[in-house]
Scaffold this motif. Structure first.
Motif, PDB file in Angstrom:
ATOM      1  N   VAL A 268      18.842  15.027  14.500  1.00 43.27           N
ATOM      2  CA  VAL A 268      18.244  15.885  15.534  1.00 43.27           C
ATOM      3  C   VAL A 268      18.355  15.213  16.894  1.00 43.27           C
ATOM      4  CG1 VAL A 268      16.112  16.941  16.365  1.00 43.27           C
ATOM      5  CG2 VAL A 268      16.652  17.007  13.928  1.00 43.27           C
ATOM      6  N   HIS A 269      17.856  13.973  16.993  1.00 47.93           N
ATOM      7  CA  HIS A 269      17.937  13.250  18.269  1.00 47.93           C
ATOM      8  C   HIS A 269      19.397  12.991  18.659  1.00 47.93           C
ATOM      9  CE1 HIS A 269      13.690  12.398  17.353  1.00 47.93           C
ATOM     10  NE2 HIS A 269      13.549  12.208  18.633  1.00 47.93           N
ATOM     11  N   GLY A 270      20.228  12.721  17.655  1.00 54.25           N
ATOM     12  CA  GLY A 270      21.632  12.438  17.950  1.00 54.25           C
ATOM     13  C   GLY A 270      22.346  13.598  18.605  1.00 54.25           C
ATOM     14  N   THR A 271      22.181  14.796  18.045  1.00 50.58           N
ATOM     15  CA  THR A 271      22.840  15.964  18.633  1.00 50.58           C
ATOM     16  C   THR A 271      22.248  16.319  19.993  1.00 50.58           C
ATOM     17  OG1 THR A 271      21.378  17.317  17.250  1.00 50.58           O
ATOM     18  CG2 THR A 271      23.611  17.018  16.477  1.00 50.58           C
ATOM     19  N   VAL A 272      20.920  16.179  20.115  1.00 46.23           N
ATOM     20  CA  VAL A 272      20.270  16.460  21.404  1.00 46.23           C
ATOM     21  C   VAL A 272      20.701  15.442  22.451  1.00 46.23           C
ATOM     22  CG1 VAL A 272      18.055  16.495  22.605  1.00 46.23           C
ATOM     23  CG2 VAL A 272      18.277  17.639  20.399  1.00 46.23           C
ATOM     24  N   PHE A 273      20.631  14.152  22.106  1.00 40.15           N
ATOM     25  CA  PHE A 273      20.999  13.104  23.052  1.00 40.15           C
ATOM     26  C   PHE A 273      22.473  13.188  23.437  1.00 40.15           C
ATOM     27  CE2 PHE A 273      17.527   9.673  22.231  1.00 40.15           C
ATOM     28  CZ  PHE A 273      16.557  10.607  22.548  1.00 40.15           C
ATOM     29  N   SER A 274      23.334  13.544  22.478  1.00 40.21           N
ATOM     30  CA  SER A 274      24.767  13.630  22.789  1.00 40.21           C
ATOM     31  C   SER A 274      25.024  14.690  23.842  1.00 40.21           C
ATOM     32  CB  SER A 274      25.567  13.940  21.518  1.00 40.21           C
ATOM     33  OG  SER A 274      25.302  15.252  21.047  1.00 40.21           O
ATOM     34  N   LYS A 275      24.299  15.797  23.746  1.00 42.76           N
ATOM     35  CA  LYS A 275      24.461  16.875  24.723  1.00 42.76           C
ATOM     36  C   LYS A 275      23.997  16.429  26.112  1.00 42.76           C
ATOM     37  CE  LYS A 275      23.405  21.793  25.374  1.00 42.76           C
ATOM     38  NZ  LYS A 275      22.936  21.689  26.757  1.00 42.76           N
ATOM     39  N   ILE A 276      22.914  15.632  26.139  1.00 43.99           N
ATOM     40  CA  ILE A 276      22.372  15.177  27.416  1.00 43.99           C
ATOM     41  C   ILE A 276      23.176  13.999  27.966  1.00 43.99           C
ATOM     42  CG2 ILE A 276      20.348  14.167  28.543  1.00 43.99           C
ATOM     43  CD1 ILE A 276      18.611  15.691  26.530  1.00 43.99           C
ATOM     44  N   LEU A 277      23.530  13.033  27.121  1.00 39.20           N
ATOM     45  CA  LEU A 277      24.197  11.818  27.569  1.00 39.20           C
ATOM     46  C   LEU A 277      25.674  12.026  27.886  1.00 39.20           C
ATOM     47  CD1 LEU A 277      22.670   9.247  25.038  1.00 39.20           C
ATOM     48  CD2 LEU A 277      21.993   9.620  27.402  1.00 39.20           C
ATOM     49  N   PHE A 278      26.348  12.850  27.077  1.00 37.42           N
ATOM     50  CA  PHE A 278      27.786  13.013  27.231  1.00 37.42           C
ATOM     51  C   PHE A 278      28.174  14.355  27.844  1.00 37.42           C
ATOM     52  CE2 PHE A 278      27.187  10.140  23.598  1.00 37.42           C
ATOM     53  CZ  PHE A 278      27.876   9.022  24.052  1.00 37.42           C
ATOM     54  N   GLY A 279      27.211  15.269  28.007  1.00 36.42           N
ATOM     55  CA  GLY A 279      27.502  16.568  28.600  1.00 36.42           C
ATOM     56  C   GLY A 279      28.509  17.338  27.782  1.00 36.42           C
ATOM     57  N   ASN A 280      29.520  17.877  28.462  1.00 37.92           N
ATOM     58  CA  ASN A 280      30.579  18.647  27.791  1.00 37.92           C
ATOM     59  C   ASN A 280      31.839  17.805  27.583  1.00 37.92           C
ATOM     60  OD1 ASN A 280      29.104  21.093  27.599  1.00 37.92           O
ATOM     61  ND2 ASN A 280      29.513  21.501  29.757  1.00 37.92           N
TER      62      ASN A 280
END
Length: 325
Positions: free
Chosen positions: A279-291
């Motif tokens: 859960v945190h991984g997918t959320v953080f990836s969207k925030i940290l790495f954007g698109n």
């Protein structure tokens, strides 16, 4: 009960595989030019996930769990220090850009907080220290909001991603911390509602995670980023994931034994200290790495780790369950 839990967890792993297959067959729905506002939907969904997480987060249980400090230090140190340090040891072996990307994916996995629900469920099955599991699983997500971006910032700055700490933490505050705080403030009004509809909320959480996974892999498939990933690469990733899990699992057992932990505390240390949150991984990836185009590759080790930890811990938990307490 154990069979029902296993079936539920296995269904989610199966759903991830299906959603990746859909992303492969229909990548156009998640492409940048798609008319479907997946980014907007997932952003709102993330806020709601952590809002209800705040409603379920009990301040009294967190306060009560502070006394067993040696267990807490071991779990959090393993999660946020031992995991990343192990992956850092392999950085000198990188020889090309592809290896750099896979290493970054493993380092992202290593820097993530522990998962909440499965940690507590598995500790419960194994007859471990449940209050300590609840405390550590909950506090891990809060610590991860601060620590995970700091770890990633050491290496992502030199990559193709524009890693701005101010913007990153602003997104984390707005999408995670603010919803959690609001949820905690509304506990007395919504706690009963959340408890009554917990299964539906869990389904909602997983749906948002699947949506983010679809978006990540659809963009990667549309740009043919997986064309360079061979079966040997996947096998190497899987072996790496199993090796990482096994090493941390044995490490937590060794330290717990040296500290003379009870069996219940050792179970909790091993089960909570080896978990990483999808859960945190997918959320953080969207925030940290954007698109970032290679986001699907970044998430690949995390999903392999998620499936592996569920399978292995389920087997271990069932063995512990049979002992006499």
């Amino acid at each position: 009960m154990l069979n029902r839990i296993r079936l539920k967890l296995d269904k989610f792993v199966l759903a991830i595989i299906i959603i990746i297959a859909i992303a492969y067959m229909f990548p156009q729905w998640g492409a940048e030019e798609s008319p479907i506002p997946i980014d907007t939907i997932s952003t709102i969904g993330i806020g709601l996930i952590f809002f209800f997480y705040g409603v379920k987060l009990s301040p009294s249980k967190l306060k009560a769990g502070l006394s067993n400090w040696k267990l807490h230090v071991l779990i959090q140190a393993t999660t946020f220090l031992v995991f990343p340090i192990v992956i850092l040891l392999f950085r000198p072996l990188i020889q090309n850009e592809e290896q750099e990307l896979f290493w970054l994916a493993f380092f992202f996995l290593a820097a993530l907080p522990s998962t909440v629900s499965s940690s507590v469920v598995m500790v419960s099955i194994a007859k471990g220290n449940i209050p300590a599991a609840i405390f550590n699983a909950s506090i891990s997500g809060i610590i991860g909001i601060l620590i995970t971006p700091l770890w990633l910032g050491l290496f992502v700055q030199s990559s193709q991603t524009d890693f701005d700490f101010t913007e990153i933490y602003l997104k984390l505050i707005l999408q995670i911390i603010v919803p959690v705080v609001i949820g905690m403030g509304l506990q007395r009004f919504l706690a009963q509602f959340v408890q009554k509809h917990n299964s539906k909320l869990t389904l909602f959480d997983k749906s948002i995670i699947l949506l983010i996974i679809y978006k990540s892999f659809a963009e990667s498939f549309s740009k043919n980023l997986f064309s360079s990933v061979s079966i040997l690469d996947l096998l190497t990733l899987f072996i790496g994931v199993l090796g990482l899990f096994g090493l941390i699992f044995l490490f937590t057992a060794f330290i717990a034994n040296r500290l003379n932990f009870s069996t219940e505390d050792r179970i909790t240390a091993q089960f909570c200290g080896t978990k990483k949150s999808l859960v945190h991984g997918t959320v953080f990836s969207k925030i940290l790495f954007g698109n970032m185009a290679s986001l699907g590759l970044i998430l690949l080790p995390l999903m392999l780790f998620h499936a592996s930890q569920i399978l292995i811990i389920s087997v271990v938990a069932s063995r512990y369950q049979k002992r006499k307490v």
